[in-house]
Design a protein around this motif. Sequence first.
Motif, PDB file in Angstrom:
ATOM      1  N   GLN A  23       0.756  -1.185   0.019  1.00 25.03           N
ATOM      2  CA  GLN A  23      -0.110  -0.139   0.004  1.00 25.03           C
ATOM      3  C   GLN A  23       0.784   1.145   0.021  1.00 25.03           C
ATOM      4  O   GLN A  23       0.688   2.316  -0.894  1.00 25.03           O
ATOM      5  CB  GLN A  23      -0.786  -0.158   1.300  1.00 25.03           C
ATOM      6  CG  GLN A  23      -1.778   1.307   1.147  1.00 25.03           C
ATOM      7  CD  GLN A  23      -2.663   1.314   2.556  1.00 25.03           C
ATOM      8  OE1 GLN A  23      -2.692   0.465   3.351  1.00 25.03           O
ATOM      9  NE2 GLN A  23      -3.092   2.483   2.878  1.00 25.03           N
ATOM     10  N   LYS A  45      -5.587  -6.242   4.646  1.00 28.22           N
ATOM     11  CA  LYS A  45      -5.932  -6.266   3.006  1.00 28.22           C
ATOM     12  C   LYS A  45      -6.707  -4.882   2.932  1.00 28.22           C
ATOM     13  O   LYS A  45      -6.720  -4.588   1.799  1.00 28.22           O
ATOM     14  CB  LYS A  45      -6.663  -7.568   2.693  1.00 28.22           C
ATOM     15  CG  LYS A  45      -5.401  -8.632   2.640  1.00 28.22           C
ATOM     16  CD  LYS A  45      -6.084  -9.994   2.058  1.00 28.22           C
ATOM     17  CE  LYS A  45      -5.134 -10.997   1.963  1.00 28.22           C
ATOM     18  NZ  LYS A  45      -5.799 -12.297   1.397  1.00 28.22           N
ATOM     19  N   ILE A  46      -7.866  -4.732   3.731  1.00 29.26           N
ATOM     20  CA  ILE A  46      -8.908  -3.629   3.347  1.00 29.26           C
ATOM     21  C   ILE A  46      -7.944  -2.367   3.205  1.00 29.26           C
ATOM     22  O   ILE A  46      -8.502  -1.647   2.187  1.00 29.26           O
ATOM     23  CB  ILE A  46      -9.921  -3.457   4.585  1.00 29.26           C
ATOM     24  CG1 ILE A  46     -10.743  -4.813   4.608  1.00 29.26           C
ATOM     25  CG2 ILE A  46     -10.824  -2.437   4.347  1.00 29.26           C
ATOM     26  CD1 ILE A  46     -11.685  -4.958   5.805  1.00 29.26           C
ATOM     27  N   TYR A  88      -6.479  -2.418  -0.532  1.00 25.50           N
ATOM     28  CA  TYR A  88      -7.525  -1.976  -1.268  1.00 25.50           C
ATOM     29  C   TYR A  88      -7.860  -0.549  -1.482  1.00 25.50           C
ATOM     30  O   TYR A  88      -8.067   0.034  -2.506  1.00 25.50           O
ATOM     31  CB  TYR A  88      -8.917  -2.935  -0.986  1.00 25.50           C
ATOM     32  CG  TYR A  88      -8.821  -4.112  -1.065  1.00 25.50           C
ATOM     33  CD1 TYR A  88      -7.741  -4.916  -1.658  1.00 25.50           C
ATOM     34  CD2 TYR A  88      -9.425  -5.093  -0.076  1.00 25.50           C
ATOM     35  CE1 TYR A  88      -7.670  -6.342  -1.654  1.00 25.50           C
ATOM     36  CE2 TYR A  88      -9.383  -6.354  -0.203  1.00 25.50           C
ATOM     37  CZ  TYR A  88      -8.395  -6.892  -0.863  1.00 25.50           C
ATOM     38  OH  TYR A  88      -8.408  -8.609  -0.740  1.00 25.50           O
ATOM     39  N   ALA A  91      -7.305   1.848  -4.623  1.00 24.26           N
ATOM     40  CA  ALA A  91      -8.101   2.864  -5.365  1.00 24.26           C
ATOM     41  C   ALA A  91      -7.810   4.288  -5.281  1.00 24.26           C
ATOM     42  O   ALA A  91      -7.916   5.153  -6.303  1.00 24.26           O
ATOM     43  CB  ALA A  91      -9.426   2.637  -4.651  1.00 24.26           C
ATOM     44  N   ILE A 104     -13.738   3.533  -0.140  1.00 28.75           N
ATOM     45  CA  ILE A 104     -13.618   2.039  -0.114  1.00 28.75           C
ATOM     46  C   ILE A 104     -13.309   1.259   1.220  1.00 28.75           C
ATOM     47  O   ILE A 104     -13.819   0.248   1.272  1.00 28.75           O
ATOM     48  CB  ILE A 104     -12.161   1.774  -1.134  1.00 28.75           C
ATOM     49  CG1 ILE A 104     -12.322   2.376  -2.565  1.00 28.75           C
ATOM     50  CG2 ILE A 104     -11.566   0.262  -0.800  1.00 28.75           C
ATOM     51  CD1 ILE A 104     -13.344   1.535  -3.461  1.00 28.75           C
ATOM     52  N   PHE A 138     -15.783  -1.688   2.414  1.00 23.86           N
ATOM     53  CA  PHE A 138     -15.496  -3.319   2.839  1.00 23.86           C
ATOM     54  C   PHE A 138     -15.739  -3.352   4.454  1.00 23.86           C
ATOM     55  O   PHE A 138     -16.027  -4.551   4.783  1.00 23.86           O
ATOM     56  CB  PHE A 138     -14.004  -3.377   2.698  1.00 23.86           C
ATOM     57  CG  PHE A 138     -13.719  -3.858   1.349  1.00 23.86           C
ATOM     58  CD1 PHE A 138     -13.465  -5.190   0.797  1.00 23.86           C
ATOM     59  CD2 PHE A 138     -13.226  -2.769   0.269  1.00 23.86           C
ATOM     60  CE1 PHE A 138     -13.265  -5.347  -0.208  1.00 23.86           C
ATOM     61  CE2 PHE A 138     -12.971  -3.128  -1.025  1.00 23.86           C
ATOM     62  CZ  PHE A 138     -12.990  -4.670  -1.253  1.00 23.86           C
TER      63      PHE A 138
END
Length: 476
Positions: free
Chosen positions: A29, A166-167, A170, A174, A215, A219
């Motif tokens: 990230q 992981k969130i 993501y 984005a 995002i 989630f």
Amino acid sequence: MKTRVKTEKFDWKYFIKHIAIIAVPVALQNLLTTTGSMVDTMMLASLGEQTVGAVGLCAQFSSLMFSGYWGFVGGGMLFFSQYWGAKNDRGITRSFGLTLSFMMAVGLIFGFLALGRPEFIMSIYTDKPEIQQIGIRYLRLVGFAYPLQVLAMAISALLRSIEQVKIPLYGGIASVFANCFFNYIFIFGKFGMPEMGVTGAALGTVLAGVVNLLILLVFILKRKIPYVLEFSGYFRWDRDFIRQYLQKCFPILCNEVMIGVGNMMINIVLGHQSEKAIAAVAVFRTLEGLVIAFFSGFSNAATVLVGKEVGAGNHETAFQRAKRLVYLCSALIGTACLLLVGVHNPLLHAMGLSGESYRIGTGMLIIYSIAALIRMGNWTQNDTYRSAGDAAFGSIMEITFMYLMVLPCVYLANYALRAPFLLIFALCYVDEPVRYVIMQFHMYSGKWIKPVSDEGRRTIEDFRREHGICIQKRDS
């Protein structure tokens, strides 16, 4: 005399596996975010070195905001990870509510300053009128992004502490793609939009912040993750809990604010150099993020893998993990630095540096690559101490050396000796080797394990007796 402690064989397989599970998504990230910043710089490079330098100085103001709220992130993750290990859901929720409240206060203050007092901010960082005017236009819009970034950071810190790494990844992916896309549209005036230049870059940052936050929330709602959604539990604080929280956060907050101010003072020196040097510093800060991207993954791994075990009362496991994390981090940081130096030539040219600015940028990267081996080791140890409950030791060391060693050396070299720019830059890291030795002694002492959970407190005295650790004052 310390008792010799027998320990079970260290489980390297579990250790490496869980470092990868936590560290790799965080590193990816941050790597994506830094790559996005590099693309931004490349886009802005077409507008000239002054624009690159101005946006780079604005980024230093953002870094000061980061210093203002990171104390609460560090304190919050201490509680999140230890309560996660203790399976205390109520403790996680109210810790998040308190952390979010303090962080948002910082974000709103900095957003107000960027929107309402951009002239004052730019006058602090540089005396070049042309660069000041570019920075003012950028700050007047990017200030709207600050509260969004702070809210996303608070949520991401919680998710990483409960091993939902992981969130945030993501959201980061984005955000990076959105930032590059919007910057391309608004900087250059594509798809019928007006050509906005540096103001377009600021607008792209704001919109990317919105995308990141959306995002994360999508989630969280989809997976029905507690803590973030339990608004009623945010404010179930009592006086004892607030006192304990602030006691742990206060050293970290002092550390981040004082170091942030110290770095601002250093950046003022760097911002009053030649325009070539200012441009080189702006590009260097972007590339520095590549190294910090790897470090951030280990920082989160240290916080979770050590803090979780301390919270569960498994202090010997936490102790053994902490020692290995430091050396593993330094080894991988060294690899990252070698790769960066190896590809620096096309990178620096692509980001708009040439001639003198290119020479300065190359020198900065070489100096930093040597210093980062020790610097990141110090950071990892400090984050490990914080996650285990010792928020004070590393903070005291960092503040003391910044103000008694680094700043005097930098200012003496610049104003009294009129030293070359690269020597002044090298002196920014003069304290790291000395601090590393002191931090290592503290690491092996084991005195930094100071649990806040009931489960951790029940077993701490046994651990101390086994290691011959004498603590004069009872932990709060």
